[in-house]
Design a protein around this motif. Structure first.
Motif, PDB file in Angstrom:
ATOM      1  N   LEU A   1       0.987  -1.531  -0.331  1.00 35.07           N
ATOM      2  CA  LEU A   1      -0.215  -0.226   0.116  1.00 35.07           C
ATOM      3  C   LEU A   1       0.853   1.223  -0.399  1.00 35.07           C
ATOM      4  O   LEU A   1       0.619   2.301  -0.468  1.00 35.07           O
ATOM      5  N   SER A   2       2.184   1.550   0.407  1.00 30.45           N
ATOM      6  CA  SER A   2       2.939   2.524   0.863  1.00 30.45           C
ATOM      7  C   SER A   2       3.929   2.609   0.188  1.00 30.45           C
ATOM      8  O   SER A   2       4.204   3.474  -0.715  1.00 30.45           O
ATOM      9  N   GLY A   3       4.331   1.713  -0.290  1.00 30.96           N
ATOM     10  CA  GLY A   3       5.483   1.303  -1.431  1.00 30.96           C
ATOM     11  C   GLY A   3       6.716   1.039  -0.477  1.00 30.96           C
ATOM     12  O   GLY A   3       8.082   0.713  -0.619  1.00 30.96           O
ATOM     13  N   GLU A   4       7.290   1.747   0.886  1.00 33.35           N
ATOM     14  CA  GLU A   4       7.512   1.344   1.823  1.00 33.35           C
ATOM     15  C   GLU A   4       8.848  -0.230   1.802  1.00 33.35           C
ATOM     16  O   GLU A   4       7.414  -1.615   2.022  1.00 33.35           O
ATOM     17  N   LEU A   5       9.307  -0.227   1.731  1.00 30.95           N
ATOM     18  CA  LEU A   5      10.547  -1.389   1.958  1.00 30.95           C
ATOM     19  C   LEU A   5      10.924  -1.096   3.629  1.00 30.95           C
ATOM     20  O   LEU A   5      11.145  -0.847   3.786  1.00 30.95           O
ATOM     21  N   LEU A   6      10.605  -2.561   4.257  1.00 32.09           N
ATOM     22  CA  LEU A   6      11.373  -2.717   5.221  1.00 32.09           C
ATOM     23  C   LEU A   6      12.260  -3.449   5.251  1.00 32.09           C
ATOM     24  O   LEU A   6      12.143  -4.737   4.759  1.00 32.09           O
ATOM     25  N   ASP A   7      13.868  -3.651   5.082  1.00 35.87           N
ATOM     26  CA  ASP A   7      15.326  -4.267   4.866  1.00 35.87           C
ATOM     27  C   ASP A   7      15.809  -4.280   6.301  1.00 35.87           C
ATOM     28  O   ASP A   7      16.818  -3.370   6.354  1.00 35.87           O
ATOM     29  N   PHE A   8      15.522  -4.756   7.210  1.00 44.15           N
ATOM     30  CA  PHE A   8      15.861  -4.715   7.964  1.00 44.15           C
ATOM     31  C   PHE A   8      16.690  -5.273   8.703  1.00 44.15           C
ATOM     32  O   PHE A   8      18.509  -4.860   9.462  1.00 44.15           O
ATOM     33  N   HIS A   9      17.802  -6.301   7.642  1.00 41.64           N
ATOM     34  CA  HIS A   9      19.016  -6.860   8.063  1.00 41.64           C
ATOM     35  C   HIS A   9      20.114  -6.938   5.965  1.00 41.64           C
ATOM     36  O   HIS A   9      20.889  -7.364   5.685  1.00 41.64           O
ATOM     37  N   GLY A  10      19.231  -5.589   5.762  1.00 44.18           N
ATOM     38  CA  GLY A  10      20.389  -5.045   4.436  1.00 44.18           C
ATOM     39  C   GLY A  10      20.297  -6.048   3.481  1.00 44.18           C
ATOM     40  O   GLY A  10      21.467  -5.855   2.111  1.00 44.18           O
ATOM     41  N   GLY A  11      19.374  -6.245   2.942  1.00 45.11           N
ATOM     42  CA  GLY A  11      19.585  -7.156   1.950  1.00 45.11           C
ATOM     43  C   GLY A  11      19.495  -6.182  -0.067  1.00 45.11           C
ATOM     44  O   GLY A  11      20.204  -7.223  -0.293  1.00 45.11           O
ATOM     45  N   GLN A  12      19.211  -4.553   0.006  1.00 44.66           N
ATOM     46  CA  GLN A  12      19.345  -3.983  -1.224  1.00 44.66           C
ATOM     47  C   GLN A  12      20.920  -3.953  -0.964  1.00 44.66           C
ATOM     48  O   GLN A  12      20.752  -3.890  -2.331  1.00 44.66           O
ATOM     49  N   ARG A  13      21.442  -3.930   0.034  1.00 48.94           N
ATOM     50  CA  ARG A  13      22.888  -3.942  -0.280  1.00 48.94           C
ATOM     51  C   ARG A  13      23.344  -4.838  -0.705  1.00 48.94           C
ATOM     52  O   ARG A  13      24.251  -4.762  -1.714  1.00 48.94           O
ATOM     53  N   ASP A  14      23.401  -6.088  -0.269  1.00 44.56           N
ATOM     54  CA  ASP A  14      23.184  -7.307  -0.516  1.00 44.56           C
ATOM     55  C   ASP A  14      23.271  -7.627  -1.692  1.00 44.56           C
ATOM     56  O   ASP A  14      24.456  -8.211  -2.162  1.00 44.56           O
ATOM     57  N   LEU A  15      22.179  -7.536  -1.609  1.00 42.86           N
ATOM     58  CA  LEU A  15      21.841  -7.845  -3.932  1.00 42.86           C
ATOM     59  C   LEU A  15      22.759  -7.194  -4.439  1.00 42.86           C
ATOM     60  O   LEU A  15      23.666  -7.553  -6.126  1.00 42.86           O
ATOM     61  N   GLN A  16      23.203  -5.679  -3.963  1.00 43.13           N
ATOM     62  CA  GLN A  16      23.718  -4.572  -5.491  1.00 43.13           C
ATOM     63  C   GLN A  16      25.144  -4.752  -4.674  1.00 43.13           C
ATOM     64  O   GLN A  16      25.840  -5.041  -6.190  1.00 43.13           O
ATOM     65  N   ASN A  17      25.622  -5.758  -3.879  1.00 40.62           N
ATOM     66  CA  ASN A  17      26.834  -6.252  -3.750  1.00 40.62           C
ATOM     67  C   ASN A  17      27.399  -6.782  -4.226  1.00 40.62           C
ATOM     68  O   ASN A  17      28.437  -7.657  -4.174  1.00 40.62           O
ATOM     69  N   HIS A  18      26.216  -8.395  -4.041  1.00 40.27           N
ATOM     70  CA  HIS A  18      26.188  -9.139  -5.171  1.00 40.27           C
ATOM     71  C   HIS A  18      26.702 -10.472  -3.663  1.00 40.27           C
ATOM     72  O   HIS A  18      27.582 -10.980  -3.983  1.00 40.27           O
ATOM     73  N   VAL A  19      26.214 -10.205  -2.723  1.00 41.20           N
ATOM     74  CA  VAL A  19      26.906 -10.777  -1.707  1.00 41.20           C
ATOM     75  C   VAL A  19      26.049 -11.696  -1.514  1.00 41.20           C
ATOM     76  O   VAL A  19      24.203 -10.857  -0.498  1.00 41.20           O
ATOM     77  N   LEU A  20      26.361 -12.595  -0.568  1.00 42.61           N
ATOM     78  CA  LEU A  20      25.148 -13.745  -0.039  1.00 42.61           C
ATOM     79  C   LEU A  20      25.450 -13.916   1.186  1.00 42.61           C
ATOM     80  O   LEU A  20      26.450 -14.460   1.898  1.00 42.61           O
ATOM     81  N   ARG A  21      24.406 -13.286   2.568  1.00 40.82           N
ATOM     82  CA  ARG A  21      24.730 -12.990   3.385  1.00 40.82           C
ATOM     83  C   ARG A  21      23.529 -14.120   4.120  1.00 40.82           C
ATOM     84  O   ARG A  21      22.910 -13.823   4.451  1.00 40.82           O
ATOM     85  N   HIS A  22      24.350 -14.278   5.510  1.00 44.05           N
ATOM     86  CA  HIS A  22      22.986 -14.875   6.410  1.00 44.05           C
ATOM     87  C   HIS A  22      22.314 -14.500   7.315  1.00 44.05           C
ATOM     88  O   HIS A  22      22.837 -12.418   7.579  1.00 44.05           O
ATOM     89  N   VAL A  23      20.922 -14.482   8.306  1.00 44.39           N
ATOM     90  CA  VAL A  23      20.228 -13.294   8.521  1.00 44.39           C
ATOM     91  C   VAL A  23      20.785 -13.051   9.919  1.00 44.39           C
ATOM     92  O   VAL A  23      20.979 -12.455  10.295  1.00 44.39           O
ATOM     93  N   SER A  24      20.652 -14.555  10.634  1.00 46.13           N
ATOM     94  CA  SER A  24      21.437 -14.532  11.795  1.00 46.13           C
ATOM     95  C   SER A  24      21.839 -15.631  12.062  1.00 46.13           C
ATOM     96  O   SER A  24      22.012 -16.388  11.482  1.00 46.13           O
ATOM     97  N   PRO A  25      22.626 -16.049  13.750  1.00 44.70           N
ATOM     98  CA  PRO A  25      23.718 -17.035  13.723  1.00 44.70           C
ATOM     99  C   PRO A  25      22.349 -18.414  14.051  1.00 44.70           C
ATOM    100  O   PRO A  25      22.993 -19.443  13.474  1.00 44.70           O
ATOM    101  N   ALA A  26      21.226 -18.269  13.780  1.00 46.97           N
ATOM    102  CA  ALA A  26      20.111 -19.204  13.686  1.00 46.97           C
ATOM    103  C   ALA A  26      19.932 -20.071  12.343  1.00 46.97           C
ATOM    104  O   ALA A  26      19.379 -20.661  12.266  1.00 46.97           O
ATOM    105  N   PHE A  27      20.709 -19.186  11.162  1.00 41.96           N
ATOM    106  CA  PHE A  27      21.942 -19.591  10.052  1.00 41.96           C
ATOM    107  C   PHE A  27      21.713 -21.509  10.649  1.00 41.96           C
ATOM    108  O   PHE A  27      21.723 -22.562   9.383  1.00 41.96           O
ATOM    109  N   VAL A  28      22.796 -21.675  11.271  1.00 38.83           N
ATOM    110  CA  VAL A  28      23.202 -23.054  11.136  1.00 38.83           C
ATOM    111  C   VAL A  28      21.888 -24.411  11.538  1.00 38.83           C
ATOM    112  O   VAL A  28      22.599 -25.418  10.933  1.00 38.83           O
TER     113      VAL A  28
END
Ligand code: ATP
Ligand code: MG
Length: 460
Positions: free
Chosen positions: A132-159
């Motif tokens: 509705l608002s078009g707002e992007l909620l990007d708490f973990h820097g996903g957009q930056r990682d996409l731009q920089n071509h980085v694959l990064r886990h969100v939290s240590p619970a990744f394991v």
């Protein structure tokens, strides 16, 4: 293209209805990633905040049939504008047992979006979008990682889920990503759990890899994470030397990665998709599996790997079985791998082309030629090459391109010529097929003459 213009109208319609009922619907997961990349999403995933499950169900029911999956999880499935729409409640996840399925999920409509997003695997998959608002909620820097071509886990619970490194492999291959060093470090601690993964899930990730435009990046991601370990066939390619005259690009691993990338380019150019593409991608991946076991130096000190194609075919078979590849695919890959050097063992005569078509079946010369091209074009700084071209051209003339030659002499014909059914008939059919492959005859009329001349059937 802007995110808003790619947003399917259904997303707004649904979010509006939920807002009217007092909740908030956020798009989540892969569809947000795709929108940020300017790709129209193929399905929609929502998370709905601030509504109790029963109320949410009522709102959704207005849009048609709603399927509820796993009551505990609170996921509703519906179709809108021809798209699959999944609507879930935000949830916390607790690890309860080892393995990909050892989770207990607790739906909680009042969880914060930030908390809810932290159970996702990679930052690029953890973005949320308010339609509705078009707002992007990007708490973990996903957009930056996409731009920089980085694959990064969100939290240590990744394991906690051993499927994630394999998911990472195909995401790296689809979106040209390199694994963040900390993600790679975490992945290395998860290797022991590889054995708990069902092969159907392993296959799903490898299948996605095979359709991705940067398969080499996927392989490199696997290596960076230490996840070549479950695949000794791949691990052995790293550092396996090759004769620089033929392979100036370096070791077999480097060659294989480049060849996979070339294979994608060839498939894209030729419009090859589906099962044919999967066969080619796994054939090119495996074509040199046999090199580590066969590599030696000859008397002149040159590096050679005699008989590696056959060895590669053997190893490809066990590798594909382990990753859960369907049998039909394996039956195409094995002959392609076994024959990937066939053009080096003689000239493209009609006889050789027909015999190759027979050895390749159920694969074809058309597929084989693409494989050979990708292999020959993966030796930079050598220019791309297509040594199978004369073979393919002749196969087209002989119509052996897409199938092995159909046997002209068959039982029906021999019966009509007075041969009794039995072992002798089988023997005649075999001999006739050999002769056909050698070009002794090309149609039924000529075949009949040949059978008579050979004294195999009585004169008619
Ligand atoms: P694709 O385009 O291949 O469908 P996707 O990102 O949509 O990619 P899905 O498997 O459809 O992947 O999952 C949707 C979302 O759910 C992901 O984007 C991710 O946020 C989350 N997810 C899925 N599987 C996992 C997992 N094993 N661990 C953590 N999060 C996951
Ligand atoms: Mg998805």
């Amino acid at each position: 293209m802007s995110v808003q213009s790619l947003l399917p109208p259904a997303a707004r319609t649904l979010a509006e209805a939920i807002a009217e009922a007092g909740g908030r619907a956020l798009l989540v997961g892969g569809c947000v990633r795709d929108l940020v990349l300017g790709i129209a999403p193929k399905d929609l995933d929502f998370e709905v905040y601030g509504l109790a499950p029963a109320r949410l169900r009522e709102v959704l029911a207005r849009f048609g049939a709603v399927q509820e999956v796993g009551k505990r999880f609170g996921v509703f499935k519906l179709r809108m504008d021809g798209m699959d729409v999944d609507v879930a409640l935000p949830r916390r996840e607790k690890k309860t047992a080892p393995g990909h399925k050892g989770f207990a999920a607790e739906p909680d409509p009042f969880l914060s979006p930030e908390r809810a997003s932290s159970r996702r695997d990679f930052t690029i998959n953890a973005m949320m979008l308010d339609p509705l608002s078009g707002e992007l909620l990007d708490f973990h820097g996903g957009q930056r990682d996409l731009q920089n071509h980085v694959l990064r886990h969100v939290s240590p619970a990744f394991v906690e889920d051993p499927l994630r490194p394999l998911r990472g492999m195909q995401f790296a291959a689809r979106f040209r990503l390199s694994v963040h060093p900390e993600t790679a470090r975490l992945a290395r601690t998860m290797l022991a759990e590889y054995e708990t993964l069902p092969s159907a899930r392993i296959w799903e990730e490898w299948r996605k890899w095979a359709h991705a435009p940067y398969p080499d990046m996927g392989l490199e991601a696997l290596k960076a994470m230490g996840w070549l370990l479950p695949y000794p066939e791949l691990a052995a390619l790293v550092g396996c030397p090759q004769e620089p005259q033929w392979h100036p690009e370096g070791d077999v691993w480097t060659h294989t990665k480049i060849a996979c990338r070339r294979m994608h380019e060839v498939c894209a150019r030729e419009g090859i998709g589906g099962a044919a593409r999967e066969a080619l991608m796994f054939a090119i991946l495996a074509h040199d599996f046999g090199k580590p076991a066969t590599t030696t130096r000859d008397e002149k000190g040159r590096i050679r790997s005699p008989g590696h194609a056959q060895k590669s075919a053997e190893l490809a078979k066990s590798f594909l079985a382990r990753i859960g590849a369907p049998k039909r695919l394996v039956s195409l890959v094995i002959p392609l791998v076994a024959e990937h050097l066939a053009h080096m063992h003689g000239k493209p005569t009609p006889r050789a082309v027909r015999r190759l078509a027979v050895r390749l079946a159920p694969a074809t010369i058309a597929l084989w030629a693409r494989l050979v091209e990708a292999d020959a074009s993966a030796r930079p700084p050598k220019p791309p090459a297509d040594p199978a071209a004369p073979w393919l051209a002749l196969a087209r003339k002989l119509e052996a391109e897409a199938q092995k030659p159909r046997p002209i002499v068959q039982g029906r014909m021999l019966l009509a010529l007075g041969v009794a059914p039995g072992p002798r008939m089988g023997e005649i059919i075999r001999r006739a097929y050999e002769a056909q492959l050698d070009g002794a005859f090309a149609d039924e009329e000529e075949a009949r003459k040949w059978l008579v001349a050979q004294g195999l059937v009585p004169k008619v």
